[in-house]
Write an enzyme that holds these catalytic residues in place. Structure first.
Site, short mmCIF file in Angstrom:
data_model
loop_
_atom_site.label_atom_id
_atom_site.label_comp_id
_atom_site.label_asym_id
_atom_site.label_seq_id
_atom_site.Cartn_x
_atom_site.Cartn_y
_atom_site.Cartn_z
N SER A 15 -3.09 -6.77 -6.41
CA SER A 15 -3.24 -5.48 -7.10
C SER A 15 -2.48 -4.38 -6.36
O SER A 15 -1.91 -3.48 -6.99
CB SER A 15 -4.71 -5.11 -7.28
OG SER A 15 -5.33 -4.81 -6.05
N ASN A 109 1.57 -2.16 6.57
CA ASN A 109 0.41 -2.94 6.12
C ASN A 109 -0.63 -1.97 5.57
O ASN A 109 -0.72 -0.83 6.02
CB ASN A 109 -0.20 -3.71 7.30
CG ASN A 109 -1.39 -4.55 6.88
OD1 ASN A 109 -1.37 -5.21 5.82
ND2 ASN A 109 -2.45 -4.54 7.67
N HIS A 111 -4.76 -1.65 5.18
CA HIS A 111 -6.00 -2.24 5.70
C HIS A 111 -7.18 -1.47 5.14
O HIS A 111 -7.18 -0.24 5.14
CB HIS A 111 -6.00 -2.17 7.24
CG HIS A 111 -7.21 -2.80 7.84
ND1 HIS A 111 -7.38 -4.17 7.90
CD2 HIS A 111 -8.33 -2.25 8.37
CE1 HIS A 111 -8.55 -4.43 8.46
NE2 HIS A 111 -9.15 -3.29 8.75
N THR A 143 2.52 -3.62 14.24
CA THR A 143 2.96 -4.01 15.58
C THR A 143 2.30 -5.35 15.89
O THR A 143 1.54 -5.88 15.07
CB THR A 143 2.53 -2.96 16.62
OG1 THR A 143 1.09 -2.85 16.59
CG2 THR A 143 3.15 -1.61 16.35
#
Ligand code: GRF
Length: 198
Positions: A15, A109, A111, A143
């Site tokens: 999604s 990313n 999260h 990282t």
């Protein structure tokens, strides 16, 4: 200037990937060049292919935990697609420093927590159990430390009294779909200032 080329890596339904694809139109400074999964059966691959985006899968299972070998295979479609930016969007494999370092400053990313709180899994139930008042999601540069790296954006919401982890996850996911596109727009224009949504 030609748009930045973006590869999106996922493992599941995708999604967030769809939210990113939807934003990369018009004057957006980025375009998707590849959607890549470690799971050939992931719904996200089918959804991306249906949108006409190039897709590839590198099944992680035959590598049986040999991360460097898996990552060498993962690099092949990336070398062909030549992305400028990698966006991890529910990509459920931990990447080694050997891979991450090659994309330093170019890999993002999302999260589902207000990092640095609640790195790792089960973030929603952990936030509830910890009696947090606020929760949310974070987009950060990747990282080699898990769920670490410079924070580029956060969206914050209040945890409701008695709220279930499932309900909270659904509410956070809606914020993820706003936050990731907003950060990608800035980041692909070279702007690393924090995006804050509330
Ligand atoms: C999201 O909650 C994201 O924050 C986490 O994995 C989930 C992926 O969901 N990293 P989807 O596949 O984008 O729907």
């Amino acid at each position: 200037m030609s748009p930045k080329r973006v590869a999106i890596l996922l493992s599941g339904g995708g999604s967030n990937m769809l939210a990113l694809l939807d934003c990369m139109t018009g004057d957006h400074p980025a375009r998707a060049c590849l959607v890549l999964s470690n799971n050939p059966d992931s719904g996200g691959l089918k959804r991306a292919a249906a949108r006409g985006v190039p897709v590839a899968a590198v099944d992680s299972r035959p590598f049986k935990g040999d991360r460097p070998q898996f990552e060498a295979a993962l690099m092949q479609p990336l070398l062909e697609a030549k992305p400028d930016i990698l966006c991890l969007a529910g990509f459920m494999r931990v990447l080694t420093p050997g891979f991450v370092d090659q994309w330093h400053g170019r890999m993002l990313n999302i999260h589902p927590s207000l990092l640095p709180k609640f790195k790792g899994l089960h973030t929603h139930s952990r936030a509830i159990e910890a009696d947090e008042t606020d929760h949310g999601c974070t987009v950060h540069e990747v990282t080699s430390a898990l769920d670490d790296g410079p924070i580029l954006g956060q969206a914050r919401l209040k945890i409701l009294p008695g709220e279930s982890a499932e309900n909270l996850a659904a509410r956070v996911l809606k914020f993820e779909h706003q936050l990731y596109p907003a950060v990608l727009r800035r980041f692909s224009g070279g702007d690393k200032r924090l995006v804050s949504l509330a």
